[in-house]
Design an enzyme around this catalytic site. Structure first.
Site, PDB file in Angstrom:
ATOM      1  CB  SER A  45      -8.207   0.497   5.513  1.00 16.57           C
ATOM      2  OG  SER A  45      -8.784   1.429   5.210  1.00 16.57           O
ATOM      3  CB  SER A  68      -8.226   3.628   2.698  1.00 20.79           C
ATOM      4  OG  SER A  68      -7.432   3.434   4.069  1.00 20.79           O
ATOM      5  CE  LYS A  81      -3.487   1.864   2.928  1.00 26.73           C
ATOM      6  NZ  LYS A  81      -4.660   1.984   3.789  1.00 26.73           N
TER       7      LYS A  81
HETATM    8  N1  GLN Z   1     -13.154   4.290   6.290  1.00 25.97           N
HETATM    9  C1  GLN Z   1     -12.092   4.710   7.829  1.00 25.97           C
HETATM   10  C2  GLN Z   1     -11.803   5.934   7.284  1.00 25.97           C
HETATM   11  O1  GLN Z   1     -11.989   6.776   6.578  1.00 25.97           O
HETATM   12  C3  GLN Z   1     -11.336   3.589   7.922  1.00 25.97           C
HETATM   13  C4  GLN Z   1     -10.368   3.870   7.789  1.00 25.97           C
HETATM   14  C5  GLN Z   1      -8.561   3.245   7.536  1.00 25.97           C
HETATM   15  O2  GLN Z   1      -8.557   1.800   8.792  1.00 25.97           O
HETATM   16  N2  GLN Z   1      -7.439   3.567   7.055  1.00 25.97           N
HETATM   17  O3  GLN Z   1     -11.305   6.300   9.206  1.00 25.97           O
END
Ligand code: GLN
Length: 484
Positions: free
Chosen positions: A178, A154, A79
């Site tokens: 994410s 994400s 990532k």
């Molecule tokens: N979707 C969640 C957010 O936008 C989690 C993001 C993540 O785990 N990096 O904060």
């Protein structure tokens, strides 16, 4: 010729060890597929052709010396919020669109030492903020099962790259879901380890008390292989756990003696009916394995969304201070003072990142701190206590991973609250710091559905073992494969 769609990390290692293929041949096959498929799904921000071929050559030239390496010659995507020395690392942001880190994240170093080939940097929401990958400065990644749908976020690029066989494994980060949510939407396995089990050194910080790096794989066996490589104490990371307590899972070599809790609070009106029916079907298959399954309520877990969306943005507002046009990344010096540079450079953050910085700054500001941040932290403590109590009675808590299957690109972009609800089932594990895994458990209208299993702190070996048994029981996609 080896077909990338048919391999797993484990089978790839066997082929290289038995000298049926070279690491360079494998790397070329996956580089070629990465290029071709990327034009359809945009899962990769950088394809590391030269670096990857160099790493593969080193393995091939001294194969006998590398034989014992646990990830020998396995192509992996990372990532793009994780630092890779001499390879562009953007965090999905315009602000870091020119940033080349001078060092490798600890996990990347471990991957290289284990013989893995870093083949690409995966697309993601900007600074890992999002649930659909639509917040990436480098445009949305698409779901390989249906390219009109999001891959989740994400770490959408990581999940999509494994699902589309552009790599055999991937590394993502999980702050509120994410890893697990995109794993669920793309039909792959994703594990969020216990907070402190994997070093965060080199991970571009979002919410430091939540962030955790973890593995993606096609199946649980590969996920375990990768987790065992990346876990462990890092003296550079003060939150990494020095001694991981031994988890006694003797009694659960099979599922018969296990007590599994279904968290009812997570299966409410937010869960789509199709997901619910795949989940119910999965529960009945698990009960055929002999486990005792009971429905329970977990006090305060329903407060997870506000707790997370006050505390994580608070941490983000502080972490993102460093992007000021002076220390890292792009710098807009068209103004007349250093304040102008800061202002102009920071205006390059995307809308969602700006929203989080504003929210976090507000929650931390004097006069509001006690009402918002402090209160949220107290409820966080209560959620942790609730989980401790649950795990004194049950071995595992299960739920669907995501309330829906992959949704249409653009369908939630104008409704941040609805978008935030995507992580309703995953956030509690980050709040409590406990490990949680998503494994594919079925299909609904041609799209994958994920099952989440949560366990007590440092129970990863046990969670992985239970997941393997469940995985074996479910023929989740009945052999349907991705068409691209
Ligand atoms: N979707 C969640 C957010 O936008 C989690 C993001 C993540 O785990 N990096 O904060």
């Amino acid at each position: 010729m080896t077909n990338p769609k048919d391999l797993t990390a484990t089978s790839c290692i066997k082929l290289i060890k038995s000298k049926e293929v070279t690491a360079t041949e494998i790397t070329n096959i996956y580089l070629d597929r990465s290029q071709r498929v990327n034009s359809q799904i945009n899962s990769l921000i950088t394809i590391c052709t030269e670096h990857a071929l160099e790493q593969a050559k080193m393995i091939d030239e001294n194969l006998d010396d590398h034989m014992e390496k646990p990830l020998l010659g396995v192509p992996i995507s990372v990532k793009d919020v994780i630092s890779t020395s001499n390879i562009l690392t953007t965090a999905g942001s315009n602000i870091l669109s020119n940033y080349i880190p001078p060092y490798d994240a600890t996990v990347v170093k471990k991957l290289k030492d284990a013989g893995a080939i870093i083949i690409s940097k995966a697309n993601c929401d900007e600074f890992a903020m999002g649930s659909s990958n639509e917040n990436s400065f480098f445009k949305c990644c698409r779901n390989p099962w249906d390219t009109e749908k999001v891959p989740g976020g994400s770490s959408g690029g990581s999940a999509a790259s494994v699902a589309a066989s552009q790599s055999l494994l991937s590394i993502g980060s999980d702050t509120g879901g994410s890893i697990r949510q995109p794993a669920s939407l793309c039909g792959v396995v994703g594990l969020k380890p216990t907070y402190g089990a994997v070093s965060r050194i080199g991970l571009i910080a979002f919410g430091s008390s939540y962030d955790q790096i973890g593995p993606f794989a096609k199946n649980v066996e590969d996920c375990e292989l990768l987790y065992n490589v990346i876990k462990g104490y890092d003296p550079k990371d003060l939150t990494s756990k020095k001694q991981i307590p031994d988890f006694n899972f003797e009694k659960s070599r099979n599922l018969k003696d296990l007590k599994i809790a279904i968290c009812e609070d997570l299966i409410n009106e937010n869960i789509n009916q199709n997901v619910k029916s795949v989940f119910d079907n999965t529960v009945s298959k698990i009960s055929e394995l002999g486990a005792t399954i009971e429905k329970i309520n977990i006090p305060y877990i329903g407060e997870s969304l506000p707790v997370y969306y006050l505390t994580a943005p608070s941490e983000a507002s502080s972490n993102l201070n460093r992007f000021d046009g002076i220390k890292y990344g792009i710098s807009d010096q068209s103004g007349s003072s250093s304040w102008d540079t800061i202002n102009l450079t920071r205006s390059n953050f995307g809308d969602e990142v700006k929203r989080r910085i504003l929210l976090g700054t507000f929650a931390l500001s004097s006069g509001y701190y006690d009402d918002y941040y402090d209160k949220a932290q107290k409820i966080r403590g209560l959620i942790i206590e609730s989980f401790n109590k649950v795990f004194s009675n049950y071995d595992i808590v299960i739920s669907p991973t995501s309330p829906t299957t992959a949704f249409q690109i653009g369908s939630l972009t104008n409704d941040p609250i609805l978008m935030y609800q995507n992580d309703i089932c995953t956030m509690p594990a980050n709040i409590a710091g406990i490990p949680a895994i998503s494994i594919p458990c079925g299909m609904s209208e041609g799209l994958p559905v994920g099952l989440q299993l949560m366990g007590p702190n440092f129970s990863e070996p046990f969670l992985l073992m239970a997941s393997k048994i469940i995985e074996e029981k479910l023929s989740w996609n009945n052999g349907v494969k991705i068409s691209i």
